[in-house]
Each structure stands twice: as structure tokens, then as C-alpha cells.
Design a protein around this motif. Structure first.
Motif, mmCIF file in Angstrom:
data_model
loop_
_atom_site.group_PDB
_atom_site.id
_atom_site.type_symbol
_atom_site.label_atom_id
_atom_site.label_comp_id
_atom_site.label_asym_id
_atom_site.label_seq_id
_atom_site.Cartn_x
_atom_site.Cartn_y
_atom_site.Cartn_z
ATOM 1 N N GLU A 323 0.867 -1.189 0.000
ATOM 2 C CA GLU A 323 0.000 0.000 0.000
ATOM 3 C C GLU A 323 0.898 1.233 0.000
ATOM 4 O O GLU A 323 0.790 2.134 0.837
ATOM 5 N N SER A 373 0.797 -1.422 -4.702
ATOM 6 C CA SER A 373 -0.450 -0.734 -4.343
ATOM 7 C C SER A 373 -1.454 -0.874 -5.489
ATOM 8 O O SER A 373 -1.090 -1.243 -6.604
ATOM 9 N N ARG A 521 -8.732 0.006 3.377
ATOM 10 C CA ARG A 521 -7.601 -0.626 2.690
ATOM 11 C C ARG A 521 -7.314 -2.020 3.226
ATOM 12 O O ARG A 521 -7.244 -2.215 4.443
#
Ligand SMILES: Nc1ncnc2c1ncn2[C@@H]1O[C@H](COP(=O)(O)OP(=O)(O)OP(=O)(O)O)[C@@H](O)[C@H]1O
Length: 729
Positions: A323, A373, A521
Motif C-alpha cells: 500500500e 499498491s 484498505r
């Protein structure tokens, strides 16, 4: 150009050079036999059990204890040694807590802000575990594959081209991952060849194993030999994986741990370094870890505590930044920079001898940096360029992302491989996007109607504030819906409970999780059918990640934005940004389908919502007023003055200062008596016991136009009675 990682092990000389430093662990007697004394880190520590009510307490309570250990003072002075009374453990290796598979119990919740994390004691000290299976040799495990042929494994020939070991293939087969995902197909060979890789692929596309598999393959190739184990040579971690949130770190460790557990001969030890666990325990885990997964705050806290840990970590062969746009932004940027700086720093007096220094330099020059990501947003660019503010959340194109990552991360290769699996499509393939337009003050009503249309759908509802999560959860529960809350100021145990209840296959299939972006996320929960944005996401990347909680791993799912009229333009702009790189999508024709909810449904459920809102507001106001009063009473006590609630209310109610009106409303809501509340509840119960009656009169029923039998059999949407068009979405 990447330096190709050969399949052969490094020459023995280099291997031994790296591990030259003598072991200070167990001592041996004059005849060379082990005398039972061990290092403090090797003792079988167990966490001190706490009563349930203290389970959310941490810090000092993260103490661990141990029984049956003899403390020896060899020369009567300060130096102490430890001897386990139980005698010599199997293979001379005492239990190492870091080697236990990461279990659900070890997880301690969600937080964006590592610095505010509460330590917890929820992790359990493990049962004694087997020592490394050093008899297992990489590349000699075809027999293991055959042994397992008749269990419920799958054909994994689709992975053949990636050149994986039979061990890992067995694991993939057992996990029923018959085919590599696109990001895995593209990234695994590049990483195995020794390249630095920047991987971009949509949410839920299997990025974790895209870097996890090569790390496990490297472990198989380079793991300590039987010889090393006998000599108790200290090892260094092979990989450091950084994640922006605790829950992601946990998930990464669990996901890679699952593959390890299913792969014969793979016994890599994973240390999870996140806030909320005892730091001493994590330091011990780190001492024996092969793979380290952590959040930057805690990783830096531990590394900077000294004890040569930085030197040890400088030997990692893989630095993974997961991420990446989030990790290299917001609150984490500084700590990530510190970690990367420390890993790259090479000081000559760091190493006791020339050989070790040469080995360390060798490790540093072969370290691969892997960056992953689903999005790379523009704020990252601004921040890296030193312009500070996080504002737009706009998405960056490939060139921009690369330029800025190159600036910050010390890639070994001049040109790391940028593998963009979905250059035109940001969203998962199976995702359907919709928008419900409604008056600004009626979002509750439309959310409830939407949920009624989706019985037996596991739904994740996102809001932009913690107070909205609290209110909506209570509102939906009052309407007898199975709603759970998730936000960062909940106690860790409660967060864990919410996610467990929501994700459990045994839970109500209509479960609803109301959450802030703390869940946006990485949260990988099977079977989320629908994501609802009660508040429109503030940025394009937030929209991508929130929506990415559904339609994962090739599944289908829906993402629906509930939108007030004055939000429509900004929401359309946001969707246009997300789809900007898709040549098949024009700004005029966004794949954002307008959803019409039958007005009859809306008007029929309005009385339910009105009642439920009254009840919820009253409950929340009562809680708030009583908390405020307690606080004021305590403050007055401290000041030695009398607290007069009426006098205080008067001063609040005269409109002096901001919030006077709100205070009055809260006061009014909280003043509903118990009796009034009970009658509101009874009225609501009565309404909820009836199906929403659409275009059905008694005459209509007796005329036989409704198939009552079918309704009783539970066919169709049980929430409604009458003829209702299905939601065209
Ligand atoms: N080859 C595969 N075949 C089938 N399922 C897979 C495969 N690889 C991974 N998965 C599953 O896909 C799901 C999503 O994987 P993962 O969490 O790695 O996605 P991600 O790309 O990192 O998502 P996000 O960007 O949202 O964090 C997981 O449940 C994982 O078990």
C-alpha cells in the motif's frame, strides 16, 4: 539490469562468512555436551493471563512469565544464566514464540495511527512447537507432493511456468489456488530473477502472494542448514514487509503464514511488529524471525532501540512497501524514511571484522525493493516534492508514480520494473458501480430502503466520521438489522469482535458493517456483496480502495454511493478521475449507474425510520448528557464548587456561543421519558412485524393476486408484500 538470482546456493565460504559471529546461546560443558543453560530469549515464556475485564489493557500488563527455570550465577556476580529445569529440549531448540503460525488471537485490532495505539494482551503465548524440520531439503519434495495427491488439493499446472518449488506448489494446491492471478503471473518471475519491482494491480487481485511467494522461495533456497541449527548460529531476517495499518500487517502475516503452513518443509518464522503487543516480546520474536511484517511506527521503535537490530535488518534481502501510496504519505512518511535510511546506512565501525563487513555490503547490494499498491495518488507526488499538504487524492499516472518512488526509495536497480497489471482499469473487473440520489436529510431512509432490497447480502457501509458510524449502527440495530460498528476509537477487542462477527461464515448473511475508512484498505473479507458509501468518499483513491472491499479475487460485487443533490457533481468528477485512463469510458458516460428506488417503498418505510431515529437520538443524547454531567460534576468537585445543572443549562441554552441550538436539541432528545421511549419501541416493533406493503390492499390479497404460499416458503424478497419491481442494479 537486474542481477539474476541463480538457483544455486551461494558458495559455502560466503555463507559461513555471513554467519561467522559465534553463538552466545546455549553453553556447553567441557566434554562438548550441552549443559542445559540457554539464553533468556530461548526460554519458553508465556503471557501472563489477565482477567477478561482487563483484556483491553496493555503496556505493563504485556508481561510474560515462565516456570521451572533455574537461575545460575556462575561467578557469583551480576552475570546470570538460565537453565530450564525440564531438561534438554528436543533438538536443543527451545520454543520460539515467533515461529508459531500467526493466529487470529494474535490480532489486536485496527488503527491508522500507530502512535495512538493501545497496547493489548490479546496475543497468546504459543504451545511448544516443533523445531525446524531440517531434514527437509528444497527441491527434494516430489515425494511430499505425491503423498498429498489424494487429499483435496487441486491441479496447479497453471503455475508451472513460474518455476516454483514443489513445496510451494503443494501449498498452493492445498489452498485451492489453481491459477496464478495476473499480478502474480507478471511479478513472481521478475522478483525471482532478482529485480526490483513496483507492482500496481487492482484491489483484491492477489498482490500479497505476488511478493509473498518469491520470499518463501528465497527462504527455501537459503534457509539455515541443519549444521547452522546445531551450532545455534544466529540468523537474520530475510524480508521486511511494511504495511500502513495493523490489520493489514496482520492479514499479510496470516496470508503468507497460511501458504507456509500448507507447504511441506517451509517453516519460515514470521514476526509481527505492530503497536498493541508487548514490545519485549516482539524484540524476542525479531531475534529469530525469517520474515518481519510490521507497521512503520512499531518497526522503527524497535529498530531504534539499539541492540544491533539495525545491523541485523540491514541484511534483509527483500524490503516490501505494501500500500505504498498510503505508506509513503500521511502519518507514516517520517518513520518509513527513518527505516529506509537506517537500512541503507553503512558505517565502517558497525562491523567487528572485515569479513562481516564484506558480507553486509554483499547483502545490501543484493537487496530487492518491492513496492505494491492498487493506486498511486498525486498527494504522494506533492509530498515527496516537499509541498506538504494532502489534498486531492487524485491518481498519478505511471511515469509520475515512478519518478517519485525513485526519488525516495533506494532501488538497487536504476530502473525497477514497473508492472501495471491494470493500466486502464482502476476498479476490479467484477465490480458494478451505482449511485442513489436522495434529499440530503433522507440518507438514512434511502440507506435503509437499499438494505431492504438486499437481504442476505453482506454489506459494508462507509461513513466519513466516527460519530456517523456510532449513530448509523444504533439506528440500524433499532430497526432490527444485524449491524456492527468499526472505527479507530473502539477498544481493540470490540474491533476484533466486529470484524470476526461480520466475516464469520456462520454469521447472519445479511450482516452489515458500518465503518470509517479504517476499513478501506486491505480488509480481505470473503463474501462482501455490497459496499455502500453513505458519505461520498473524499478522494478518488479512497473510492477505489473502499469499493475494493467487494468483487475480490474474481468475484462480483456492487459499490453504491448515496448522494445528496449538491454532491452529484463532485461525485461524478471523482468517478471520472477513477476511470480517466480507460479509453472506453467517456466523462459523459461513466460506469456509474443511477439506481431508482421505488418511491412507494421509500414512503412506506418512512414511519419506521422516523421512529427509529427518535429512539436512537434519544439514546445517544442520554449517553452524551450523562457523560457530560459526570465530567462537569467531577470538574466542579476538583475546583471545590457546586455544580448546578439547571444554571449550566441556562447558560448553554441562551444561544451564547456556538452549539447552543444543538445542545437544546440534545437536551430535548434526552428528556424523552422511559415510558415514552417504551411506547416508541412498541410502535416500531409493530411496524417491523409487518412486511412493507406495496400496492396491496386486503381486497387485493383476497383476490388472490399475491402468492401467499410462495411468500411463506420464503421465496422472493420477504421484506416486501405485493408487486415490486426488482432493483435494476
Ligand atoms: N492465485 C489465487 N487464486 C485464487 N485466489 C487467490 C489467489 N491469490 C490470492 N487469492 C485470494 O485473493 C484474495 C485477495 O488477495 P490479496 O489480499 O492479496 O489482494 P490485494 O491485491 O492485496 O488487495 P488490496 O489491494 O485490497 O489489499 C485473498 O483472499 C487471497 O486468498
Amino acid at each position: 539490469m537486474g542481477q539474476k538470482r541463480g538457483n544455486d546456493s551461494k558458495p559455502q565460504a560466503v555463507e559461513s562468512k555471513k554467519r561467522k559471529k559465534g553463538s552466545k546461546l546455549g553453553l556447553t560443558s567441557s566434554d562438548g555436551a550441552w549443559d542445559g543453560s540457554v539464553d533468556v530469549d530461548q526460554l519458553n515464556w508465556k503471557e501472563v493471563a489477565l482477567p477478561d475485564r482487563m483484556a483491553d489493557v496493555g503496556g505493563f500488563f504485556g508481561l510474560e512469565e515462565i516456570d521451572d527455570v533455574e537461575i545460575i550465577r556462575p561467578n557469583g556476580k551480576g552475570e546470570v544464566q538460565f537453565k530450564a529445569k525440564a531438561g534438554k529440549p528436543k533438538n536443543s531448540i527451545l520454543k520460539d514464540p515467533s515461529k508459531e503460525p500467526v493466529t487470529h488471537e494474535e490480532w489486536d485490532g485496527f488503527s491508522n495511527d500507530e502512535s495512538n495505539e493501545q497496547p493489548t494482551t490479546s496475543d497468546k503465548s504459543a504451545e511448544p512447537e516443533p523445531a525446524r524440520d531440517s531434514s527437509f531439503k528444497a527441491g527434494l519434495s516430489f515425494a511430499a507432493l505425491e503423498d498429498d495427491a489424494d487429499d483435496d488439493g487441486m491441479d496447479v499446472s497453471a503455475w508451472d511456468k513460474l518455476g516454483l518449488s514443489p513445496n510451494v506448489l503443494t501449498g498452493l494446491s492445498k489452498m485451492k489456488f489453481s491459477t496464478p492471478t495476473t499480478v502474480q503471473k507478471s511479478c513472481i518471475p521478475a522478483i525471482l530473477e532478482g529485480h526490483d519491482v513496483v507492482g500496481k494491480a487492482s484491489t483484491g487481485s492477489g498482490k500479497t502472494l505476488a511478493f509473498g511467494i518469491p520470499i518463501l522461495e528465497y527462504y527455501l533456497e537459503k534457509r539455515p542448514t541443519e549444521e547452522d541449527s546445531k551450532e545455534k548460529k544466529p540468523s537474520s531476517p530475510m524480508a521486511l514487509i511494511l504495511s500502513p495499518t495493523r490489520e493489514l500487517a496482520h492479514q499479510l502475516a496470516k496470508h503468507i503464514g497460511d501458504l507456509r503452513d500448507n507447504s511441506p518443509g517451509l517453516d519460515a518464522r514470521i514476526a509481527l511488529l505492530t503497536g498493541g503487543l508487548s514490545i519485549q516480546k516482539q524484540q524476542r520474536q525479531l531475534a529469530n524471525a525469517d520474515i518481519v511484517v510490521g507497521t512503520p511506527g512499531r518497526v522503527w521503535e524497535i529498530l531504534s532501540s539499539g541492540q544491533g537490530l539495525i545491523r541485523k535488518m540491514q541484511r534483509v534481502q527483500f524490503l516490501v512497501v505494501d500500500e505504498a501510496d498510503r505508506l509513503l504519505s500521511e502519518g507514516h512518511f517520517k518513520e518509513v524514511e527513518e527505516i529506509i535510511g537506517a537500512l541503507d546506512r553503512q558505517e565502517h565501525n558497525d562491523f567487528p571484522d572485515v569479513e562481516e563487513e564484506a558480507a553486509a555490503e554483499d547483502d545490501l547490494s543484493s537487496r530487492q525493493t518491492l513496492v505494491f499498491s492498487a493506486t498511486f495518488h498525486r498527494d504522494l507526488q506533492q509530498k515527496l516534492a516537499g509541498k506538504g499538504r494532502w489534498t486531492t487524492g487524485d491518481l498519478m499516472d505511471k511515469k509520475e508514480s515512478m519518478e517519485y518512488l525513485l526519488k525516495k526509495l533506494n532501488f538497487r536497480e536504476e530502473k525497477p520494473k514497473f508492472i501495471d497489471v491494470n493500466p486502464v482499469q482502476q476498479m476490479a473487473e467484477g465490480l458494478k458501480e451505482g449511485i442513489v440520489e436522495c434529499p440530503a436529510m433522507e440518507k438514512d431512509l434511502y440507506l435503509y430502503s437499499l438494505l431492504l432490497y438486499h437481504p442476505k447480502h453482506r454489506t459494508l457501509v462507509f461513513t466519513n466520521s466516527i460519530s456517523a458510524v456510532r449513530r448509523l449502527t444504533q439506528l440500524l440495530q433499532t430497526l432490527q438489522m444485524p449491524a456492527l460498528a468499526l472505527h479507530s476509537s473502539m477498544a481493540q477487542k470490540a474491533r476484533l469482535r466486529s470484524v470476526e462477527r461480520f466475516s464469520s461464515p456462520k454469521s447472519d448473511p445479511s450482516s452489515i458493517l458500518v465503518a470509517t475508512d479504517v476499513a478501506a484498505r486491505g480488509l480481505d473479507i470473503k463474501g462482501i456483496d455490497c459496499v455502500v458509501h453513505y458519505h461520498a468518499p473524499r478522494t478518488a483513491d479512497a473510492y477505489v480502495h473502499r469499493s475494493g472491499r467487494t468483487a475480490r479475487a474474481g468475484a462480483v460485487g456492487k459499490s453504491i454511493i448515496i448522494c445528496a443533490p449538491d454532491e452529484v457533481v463532485s461525485v461524478a468528477r471523482l468517478a471520472a478521475k477513477v476511470h480517466a485512463s480507460n479509453p472506453n469510458v467517456s466523462a459523459k458516460k461513466l460506469p456509474l449507474q443511477s439506481i431508482d428506488i421505488d418511491r412507494r417503498v421509500v414512503s412506506r418505510v418512512r414511519p419506521r425510520i422516523n421512529l427509529a431515529k427518535k429512539i436512537t437520538e434519544s439514546n445517544i443524547a442520554k449517553e452524551k448528557v450523562s457523560a457530560e454531567e459526570n465530567w462537569l460534576r467531577e470538574a466542579a468537585d476538583d475546583l471545590g464548587v457546586d455544580y448546578d445543572s439547571e444554571e449550566f443549562d441556562e447558560s448553554q441554552g441562551k444561544g451564547r456561543g456556538r452549539g447552543g441550538g444543538r445542545h437544546q436539541r440534545e437536551k430535548k432528545a434526552s428528556s424523552i421519558t422511559k415510558g415514552e421511549l417504551a411506547s416508541l419501541r412498541a410502535e416500531l416493533k409493530q411496524l417491523l412485524s409487518q412486511r412493507v406493503n406495496i400496492g396491496v390492499s386486503e381486497r387485493y390479497l383476497t383476490a388472490g393476486r399475491v402468492d401467499i404460499e410462495a411468500l411463506l416458503r420464503g421465496e422472493g424478497n420477504e421484506a416486501f408484500l405485493g408487486n415490486l419491481d426488482p432493483l435494476k442494479f
